[in-house]
Design an enzyme around this catalytic site. Sequence first.
Site, PDB file in Angstrom:
ATOM      1  N   HIS A   1      -4.147  13.702   0.856  1.00  0.00           N
ATOM      2  CA  HIS A   1      -4.424  12.843   2.011  1.00  0.00           C
ATOM      3  C   HIS A   1      -3.242  12.907   2.984  1.00  0.00           C
ATOM      4  O   HIS A   1      -3.432  13.088   4.195  1.00  0.00           O
ATOM      5  CB  HIS A   1      -4.661  11.403   1.557  1.00  0.00           C
ATOM      6  CG  HIS A   1      -4.688  10.415   2.687  1.00  0.00           C
ATOM      7  ND1 HIS A   1      -5.754  10.332   3.560  1.00  0.00           N
ATOM      8  CD2 HIS A   1      -3.790   9.488   3.103  1.00  0.00           C
ATOM      9  CE1 HIS A   1      -5.513   9.386   4.461  1.00  0.00           C
ATOM     10  NE2 HIS A   1      -4.320   8.863   4.216  1.00  0.00           N
TER      11      HIS A   1
ATOM     12  N   GLN B   1      -4.735   2.169  14.791  1.00  0.00           N
ATOM     13  CA  GLN B   1      -3.592   2.637  13.992  1.00  0.00           C
ATOM     14  C   GLN B   1      -2.738   3.650  14.757  1.00  0.00           C
ATOM     15  O   GLN B   1      -1.512   3.561  14.761  1.00  0.00           O
ATOM     16  CB  GLN B   1      -4.119   3.275  12.698  1.00  0.00           C
ATOM     17  CG  GLN B   1      -3.041   3.708  11.713  1.00  0.00           C
ATOM     18  CD  GLN B   1      -3.635   4.311  10.435  1.00  0.00           C
ATOM     19  OE1 GLN B   1      -4.845   4.316  10.232  1.00  0.00           O
ATOM     20  NE2 GLN B   1      -2.778   4.815   9.574  1.00  0.00           N
TER      21      GLN B   1
ATOM     22  N   GLU C   1     -10.032  12.491   7.057  1.00  0.00           N
ATOM     23  CA  GLU C   1      -9.859  13.822   6.468  1.00  0.00           C
ATOM     24  C   GLU C   1     -11.151  14.611   6.479  1.00  0.00           C
ATOM     25  O   GLU C   1     -11.158  15.800   6.818  1.00  0.00           O
ATOM     26  CB  GLU C   1      -9.422  13.685   5.003  1.00  0.00           C
ATOM     27  CG  GLU C   1      -8.020  13.215   4.796  1.00  0.00           C
ATOM     28  CD  GLU C   1      -7.773  13.017   3.313  1.00  0.00           C
ATOM     29  OE1 GLU C   1      -7.726  14.011   2.584  1.00  0.00           O
ATOM     30  OE2 GLU C   1      -7.646  11.856   2.887  1.00  0.00           O
TER      31      GLU C   1
ATOM     32  N   THR D   1      -9.075  -5.728   3.163  1.00  0.00           N
ATOM     33  CA  THR D   1      -9.003  -4.743   2.081  1.00  0.00           C
ATOM     34  C   THR D   1      -9.918  -5.257   0.983  1.00  0.00           C
ATOM     35  O   THR D   1      -9.843  -6.436   0.633  1.00  0.00           O
ATOM     36  CB  THR D   1      -7.567  -4.649   1.536  1.00  0.00           C
ATOM     37  OG1 THR D   1      -6.694  -4.324   2.619  1.00  0.00           O
ATOM     38  CG2 THR D   1      -7.452  -3.591   0.458  1.00  0.00           C
TER      39      THR D   1
ATOM     40  N   LYS E   1      -4.814  -2.165   9.546  1.00  0.00           N
ATOM     41  CA  LYS E   1      -5.003  -2.266   8.101  1.00  0.00           C
ATOM     42  C   LYS E   1      -5.273  -3.698   7.653  1.00  0.00           C
ATOM     43  O   LYS E   1      -5.950  -3.915   6.654  1.00  0.00           O
ATOM     44  CB  LYS E   1      -3.746  -1.760   7.375  1.00  0.00           C
ATOM     45  CG  LYS E   1      -3.412  -0.307   7.668  1.00  0.00           C
ATOM     46  CD  LYS E   1      -4.407   0.628   7.014  1.00  0.00           C
ATOM     47  CE  LYS E   1      -3.911   2.065   7.062  1.00  0.00           C
ATOM     48  NZ  LYS E   1      -4.745   2.954   6.259  1.00  0.00           N
TER      49      LYS E   1
ATOM     50  N   ASP F   1       0.844  -1.192   0.000  1.00  0.00           N
ATOM     51  CA  ASP F   1       0.000   0.000   0.000  1.00  0.00           C
ATOM     52  C   ASP F   1       0.884   1.248   0.000  1.00  0.00           C
ATOM     53  O   ASP F   1       1.666   1.460   0.930  1.00  0.00           O
ATOM     54  CB  ASP F   1      -0.929  -0.013   1.213  1.00  0.00           C
ATOM     55  CG  ASP F   1      -2.096   0.945   1.030  1.00  0.00           C
ATOM     56  OD1 ASP F   1      -2.406   1.295  -0.129  1.00  0.00           O
ATOM     57  OD2 ASP F   1      -2.687   1.353   2.041  1.00  0.00           O
TER      58      ASP F   1
ATOM     59  N   GLU G   1      -8.896   4.146  -2.826  1.00  0.00           N
ATOM     60  CA  GLU G   1      -7.599   4.013  -3.494  1.00  0.00           C
ATOM     61  C   GLU G   1      -7.774   3.412  -4.881  1.00  0.00           C
ATOM     62  O   GLU G   1      -8.723   2.675  -5.146  1.00  0.00           O
ATOM     63  CB  GLU G   1      -6.659   3.118  -2.669  1.00  0.00           C
ATOM     64  CG  GLU G   1      -6.478   3.631  -1.242  1.00  0.00           C
ATOM     65  CD  GLU G   1      -5.296   3.005  -0.505  1.00  0.00           C
ATOM     66  OE1 GLU G   1      -4.361   2.524  -1.170  1.00  0.00           O
ATOM     67  OE2 GLU G   1      -5.333   3.011   0.734  1.00  0.00           O
TER      68      GLU G   1
ATOM     69  N   ASP H   1      -9.185   0.381   1.418  1.00  0.00           N
ATOM     70  CA  ASP H   1      -8.259  -0.005   2.482  1.00  0.00           C
ATOM     71  C   ASP H   1      -8.924   0.342   3.822  1.00  0.00           C
ATOM     72  O   ASP H   1      -8.669   1.394   4.397  1.00  0.00           O
ATOM     73  CB  ASP H   1      -6.943   0.761   2.281  1.00  0.00           C
ATOM     74  CG  ASP H   1      -5.894   0.410   3.315  1.00  0.00           C
ATOM     75  OD1 ASP H   1      -5.918  -0.714   3.828  1.00  0.00           O
ATOM     76  OD2 ASP H   1      -5.053   1.281   3.609  1.00  0.00           O
TER      77      ASP H   1
ATOM     78  N   ARG I   1      -8.713   3.600  12.780  1.00  0.00           N
ATOM     79  CA  ARG I   1      -7.854   4.757  13.108  1.00  0.00           C
ATOM     80  C   ARG I   1      -7.357   4.754  14.551  1.00  0.00           C
ATOM     81  O   ARG I   1      -6.223   5.170  14.806  1.00  0.00           O
ATOM     82  CB  ARG I   1      -8.612   6.063  12.847  1.00  0.00           C
ATOM     83  CG  ARG I   1      -9.074   6.263  11.424  1.00  0.00           C
ATOM     84  CD  ARG I   1      -7.924   6.337  10.466  1.00  0.00           C
ATOM     85  NE  ARG I   1      -8.380   6.594   9.101  1.00  0.00           N
ATOM     86  CZ  ARG I   1      -7.631   6.412   8.033  1.00  0.00           C
ATOM     87  NH1 ARG I   1      -6.380   5.972   8.152  1.00  0.00           N
ATOM     88  NH2 ARG I   1      -8.100   6.662   6.830  1.00  0.00           N
TER      89      ARG I   1
ATOM     90  N   GLU J   1     -10.693   3.861   3.008  1.00  0.00           N
ATOM     91  CA  GLU J   1      -9.783   4.699   2.219  1.00  0.00           C
ATOM     92  C   GLU J   1     -10.023   4.403   0.746  1.00  0.00           C
ATOM     93  O   GLU J   1      -9.935   3.247   0.319  1.00  0.00           O
ATOM     94  CB  GLU J   1      -8.314   4.433   2.584  1.00  0.00           C
ATOM     95  CG  GLU J   1      -7.945   5.005   3.951  1.00  0.00           C
ATOM     96  CD  GLU J   1      -6.455   4.906   4.267  1.00  0.00           C
ATOM     97  OE1 GLU J   1      -5.746   4.110   3.609  1.00  0.00           O
ATOM     98  OE2 GLU J   1      -5.996   5.626   5.181  1.00  0.00           O
TER      99      GLU J   1
HETATM  100 CA    CA Z   1      -4.124   3.079   2.551  1.00  0.00          CA
END
Ligand code: CA
Length: 440
Positions: free
Chosen positions: A144, A250, A384, A267, A263, A137, A211, A243, A247, A209
């Site tokens: 971001h 993380q 975000e 996914t 993570k 990743d 992506e 993804d 948080r 996320e």
């Molecule tokens: Ca990611």
Amino acid sequence: MIDETHDPARASWVASANGHALFPIQNLPLGVFSPPGGGARGGIAIGEKIFDISAALEAGLFSGAAREAAEAASGRTLNPLLEAGPAARQALRRRVSDLLDAKGADAGKAKDLANRLLHDAASCQLHLPARVGDFTDFFAGIHHAHTAGTISRPENPLMPNYKYVPVAYHSRASSVAVSGGTVRRPNGQRKPPQQAAPDFGPCRNLDYELELGVWVGTGNDLGSPIPIAEAGRHVAGFCLLNDWSARDIQSWESQPLGPFLAKSLSTFVSPWIVTAEALAPFRMAQPSRPEGDPAPLPHLNDAADQANGCYDIDFQVLISTPKLRAAGAEPHLLSRSNASMLYWTVAQMVAHHTSNGCNLQPGDLFGSGTVSGLGTGAAGCLLEMTRGGSNPVTLHNGETRTYLQDGDEIIFHGIASSPGHVPIGFGECRGTVTEALPLG
Ligand code: CA
């Protein structure tokens, strides 16, 4: 390379393909599906149908290089086709495009066999298109990286390496899953700032996320870096990638080695590999770096890549909540973004990844990093959009969210378009959050 398969005038005898928002004859994305009562096999999306590659092989519709490619694409995974490289994909694409072309030389023959060659997509099950050996990743979405960095380090949002290194981490391949399933809220160690010690329990800050996913085709030998000028030959195609990110887990676990359980919970990828060939008309120049940014180091700097190594792909992120579904209401559009927001090209990612001699293998998967534009309407994740959970987002039915709640469904869409060409789509990447497993 643009050829007859991209011809905007080309129409299919598969009526639903003509004007289809995602899968017109100019797309022909590759996947693995099971028809009702049948085993998993390779297929190609065309309108509301799936073209059955093994059925077409049995009917003797392929010969030469196209036949070899079709054989490599007919099994339970597409790894053999990915390994075979761009010439094989192109041979398959040209032949299938010709077979499905309303004016193709063998259109009559193919049409007579339509009952065997085509399945209703709605009645088929879609699978992960390839066995993923490794999943890397990246972190190439600069908006971001900047916004996420601002939340944790307002004085120094971007690390000093960001504009030199296409930053990445090795994520987990085993938990990559195809769109359409559920993702279980993980349990993990949480330590909010006001708490002296961590505890173990359900993630409170579950996020997605947005992506761009990259499917690696032909690999490289261990010890043999891929020069950037050759990187494109190793990229088979693209997908949408979610993804899922925990948080709170993380932020506690990532010091100093980066994310791990936050993570690897899962996914999701969209089921179809939109090939590099299909996306050829939607390439564009990599946007110039802002004044004052360093030029990429020579091994990451290639004139042809800078001239057309970027993709014009529009993304949308939508959320559907249990309340919205109960009311029969449409999902809420959370944000829009575009693949051109990435600071690094896919070729730069490939060149960087292999620059130490690391070997890529067919079926390896890259995530681009969260593709955010500027502003909350273009944010590729809730971290975000809600500024770390401090500014809730209000949905069109009045509900609010900081992070995801159980029952929430996240849906990604992707469309590539360019003047003079038929737009092509990725199909959805969709997943619903389910409750955490009870503790002990
Ligand atoms: Ca990611």
